[in-house]
Enzyme design. Structure first.
Site, PDB file in Angstrom:
ATOM      1  N   ARG A  39      -4.063  -1.506   8.828  1.00 46.56           N
ATOM      2  CA  ARG A  39      -3.081  -1.487   9.893  1.00 46.56           C
ATOM      3  C   ARG A  39      -3.468  -1.864  11.677  1.00 46.56           C
ATOM      4  NH1 ARG A  39       0.596   3.442   9.190  1.00 46.56           N
ATOM      5  NH2 ARG A  39      -1.635   4.296   8.792  1.00 46.56           N
ATOM      6  N   ASN A  95      -2.848  11.092   4.339  1.00 47.72           N
ATOM      7  CA  ASN A  95      -2.519  12.387   4.123  1.00 47.72           C
ATOM      8  C   ASN A  95      -2.235  13.430   4.892  1.00 47.72           C
ATOM      9  OD1 ASN A  95      -2.448  14.907   3.166  1.00 47.72           O
ATOM     10  ND2 ASN A  95      -4.252  15.629   2.131  1.00 47.72           N
ATOM     11  N   TYR A 155       2.058  12.980  -0.117  1.00 51.00           N
ATOM     12  CA  TYR A 155       0.414  12.807  -0.396  1.00 51.00           C
ATOM     13  C   TYR A 155       0.515  12.777  -2.233  1.00 51.00           C
ATOM     14  CZ  TYR A 155      -4.175  11.834  -0.254  1.00 51.00           C
ATOM     15  OH  TYR A 155      -5.640  11.314  -0.127  1.00 51.00           O
TER      16      TYR A 155
HETATM   17  P1  NAP Z   1      -9.815   5.936   6.198  1.00 49.09           P
HETATM   18  O1  NAP Z   1     -11.026   6.243   6.727  1.00 49.09           O
HETATM   19  O2  NAP Z   1      -8.549   6.760   7.227  1.00 49.09           O
HETATM   20  O3  NAP Z   1      -9.356   4.488   5.871  1.00 49.09           O
HETATM   21  C1  NAP Z   1      -8.601   4.358   5.657  1.00 49.09           C
HETATM   22  C2  NAP Z   1      -7.573   3.054   6.027  1.00 49.09           C
HETATM   23  O4  NAP Z   1      -6.061   3.094   5.780  1.00 49.09           O
HETATM   24  C3  NAP Z   1      -7.475   2.936   7.493  1.00 49.09           C
HETATM   25  O5  NAP Z   1      -8.088   1.794   7.939  1.00 49.09           O
HETATM   26  C4  NAP Z   1      -6.066   3.393   8.080  1.00 49.09           C
HETATM   27  O6  NAP Z   1      -5.741   2.081   9.041  1.00 49.09           O
HETATM   28  C5  NAP Z   1      -5.338   2.215   6.208  1.00 49.09           C
HETATM   29  N1  NAP Z   1      -4.219   2.237   6.221  1.00 49.09           N
HETATM   30  C6  NAP Z   1      -3.717   3.966   5.920  1.00 49.09           C
HETATM   31  N2  NAP Z   1      -1.937   3.401   5.694  1.00 49.09           N
HETATM   32  C7  NAP Z   1      -1.549   2.318   6.025  1.00 49.09           C
HETATM   33  C8  NAP Z   1      -0.694   1.240   6.522  1.00 49.09           C
HETATM   34  N3  NAP Z   1       0.330   1.252   6.062  1.00 49.09           N
HETATM   35  N4  NAP Z   1      -0.695   0.448   6.583  1.00 49.09           N
HETATM   36  C9  NAP Z   1      -2.437  -0.410   6.488  1.00 49.09           C
HETATM   37  N5  NAP Z   1      -3.036   0.261   6.403  1.00 49.09           N
HETATM   38  C10 NAP Z   1      -2.861   1.272   6.329  1.00 49.09           C
HETATM   39  O7  NAP Z   1      -9.451   6.955   4.966  1.00 49.09           O
HETATM   40  P2  NAP Z   1     -10.695   6.974   3.412  1.00 49.09           P
HETATM   41  O8  NAP Z   1     -10.309   8.474   3.338  1.00 49.09           O
HETATM   42  O9  NAP Z   1     -11.551   6.612   3.607  1.00 49.09           O
HETATM   43  O10 NAP Z   1      -9.695   6.574   2.121  1.00 49.09           O
HETATM   44  C11 NAP Z   1      -9.372   5.846   1.311  1.00 49.09           C
HETATM   45  C12 NAP Z   1      -8.592   6.075  -0.027  1.00 49.09           C
HETATM   46  O11 NAP Z   1      -8.971   6.854  -1.004  1.00 49.09           O
HETATM   47  C13 NAP Z   1      -6.678   6.678   0.368  1.00 49.09           C
HETATM   48  O12 NAP Z   1      -5.625   5.693  -0.508  1.00 49.09           O
HETATM   49  C14 NAP Z   1      -7.352   7.611  -0.265  1.00 49.09           C
HETATM   50  O13 NAP Z   1      -6.151   9.271  -0.611  1.00 49.09           O
HETATM   51  C15 NAP Z   1      -8.107   7.538  -0.753  1.00 49.09           C
HETATM   52  N6  NAP Z   1      -9.312   9.693  -1.069  1.00 49.09           N
HETATM   53  C16 NAP Z   1      -9.823   9.885   0.299  1.00 49.09           C
HETATM   54  C17 NAP Z   1     -10.971  10.913   0.134  1.00 49.09           C
HETATM   55  C18 NAP Z   1     -11.915  11.377   0.659  1.00 49.09           C
HETATM   56  O14 NAP Z   1     -12.677  12.319   0.261  1.00 49.09           O
HETATM   57  N7  NAP Z   1     -12.025   9.856   1.776  1.00 49.09           N
HETATM   58  C19 NAP Z   1     -10.300  11.714  -1.397  1.00 49.09           C
HETATM   59  C20 NAP Z   1      -9.247  10.811  -2.559  1.00 49.09           C
HETATM   60  C21 NAP Z   1      -8.785  10.407  -1.774  1.00 49.09           C
HETATM   61  P3  NAP Z   1      -5.137   2.336  10.606  1.00 49.09           P
HETATM   62  O15 NAP Z   1      -6.596   3.847  10.158  1.00 49.09           O
HETATM   63  O16 NAP Z   1      -4.975   1.231  11.235  1.00 49.09           O
HETATM   64  O17 NAP Z   1      -4.114   3.335  10.253  1.00 49.09           O
END
Ligand code: NAP
Length: 261
Positions: A39, A95, A155
């Site tokens: 995004r 989330n 979420y």
């Molecule tokens: P993160 O560091 O926040 O990365 C998520 C990325 O997704 C960000 O670059 C964000 O862009 C992008 N994004 C979110 N909504 C968007 C949209 N509508 N359109 C385009 N881009 C979008 O999070 P993460 O922890 O790596 O999470 C990645 C995935 O893993 C998610 O599905 C999350 O639910 C899952 N997950 C993570 C964990 C954990 O412990 N970290 C645990 C369970 C599941 P912007 O910053 O520009 O919004």
């Protein structure tokens, strides 16, 4: 083991941060060509510039995936530039803590639109190309889909829905030889996770409390450890694996969490 991913076109949503970024970086090491979808502009653009400067093909597409036309644009720009799609990794998510008590029906629907709408919509638009390439899909869900978390209805509904879609698409796409699997991270240090941790008065104490309960090694899973599982599932080394839920989480979801606490 050669994962045979060289020159495979792999779309990674949320590819400029956290888990998505790790998937992108590891896919480049395997010789694949990542489509980084995000995004916000800055990080994705910088990653694209750095990869191109090092001689690695890639493409950054800025898109707010809560919009249907943005999902279509991701597919169109990928096919326009590279002529095919081999792998779709649905990963972008956030989330937003829209709970049963601390949310509203409007916020619930907005969160669904942000967290699961694009998993379906991207797969929908990418499907004709995945059929041609006999490609595959990996959906990044969450252990919270299995365990719940509290104060996160929208979420968790999205994350659990992604598991449903994984099984449903695995069945529907059998005739095309398209495999669909899900990877469920639990505790991975990313910008999103750090943001959540910082909502606590003493984030480091909270982190210690969590890691103490992670059975294997009492440590967080590294983003690249999620990426290895994703790329293995997406590779033809997993040619007979479909409809599966994979948990690279140090045993956090299924083993006795009282161990070590
Ligand atoms: P993160 O560091 O926040 O990365 C998520 C990325 O997704 C960000 O670059 C964000 O862009 C992008 N994004 C979110 N909504 C968007 C949209 N509508 N359109 C385009 N881009 C979008 O999070 P993460 O922890 O790596 O999470 C990645 C995935 O893993 C998610 O599905 C999350 O639910 C899952 N997950 C993570 C964990 C954990 O412990 N970290 C645990 C369970 C599941 P912007 O910053 O520009 O919004």
């Amino acid at each position: 083991m050669d994962l045979n991913l060289k020159d495979k076109i792999i779309i990674v949503t949320g590819g400029a941060s956290g888990i998505g970024e790790a998937i992108v970086r590891e896919s480049v090491k395997e010789g694949a060509i990542p489509i980084i979808v995000n995004r916000s502009l800055d990080r994705g653009k910088k990653m694209e510039e750095a990869f191109l400067a090092e001689g690695h093909a890639c493409l950054f597409v800025q898109a707010d995936l809560s919009e249907k036309e943005a999902c279509r644009k991701v597919v169109d720009e990928t096919v326009h530039k590279f002529g095919k799609i081999d792998i779709l990794v649905n990963n972008a998510g956030y989330n937003d803590s829209v709970g049963l008590q601390d949310g509203s029906p409007e916020q619930f629907m907005e969160s669904i639109q942000n967290n699961i709408f694009h998993y379906y919509t991207l797969a929908h638009y990418a499907l004709p190309y995945l059929i041609k390439s006999k490609g595959n899909i990996v959906n990044i869900s969450s252990k919270t889909a299995i365990t719940g978390q509290g104060h996160s209805s929208a979420y968790i509904a999205s994350k659990a829905g992604q598991l449903g879609l994984t099984r449903e698409w695995a069945v529907e796409l059998l005739p095309y030889g398209i495999r669909v699997n899900a990877v469920l991270p639990a505790e991975v240090m990313t910008p999103m996770y750090r943001g959540w941790l910082n909502t606590y008065d003493d984030p480091e104490a909270k982190l210690e409390e969590i890691t103490r309960r992670i059975p294997l090694g009492q440590r967080m899973t590294k983003p690249e450890e999620i990426a290895y599982t994703v790329l293995f599932a997406a590779s033809d080394k997993s040619a007979h694996t479909t409809g599966q839920y994979l948990f690279p989480d140090g045993g956090y979801t299924h083993l006795d969490r009282s161990i070590g606490s």
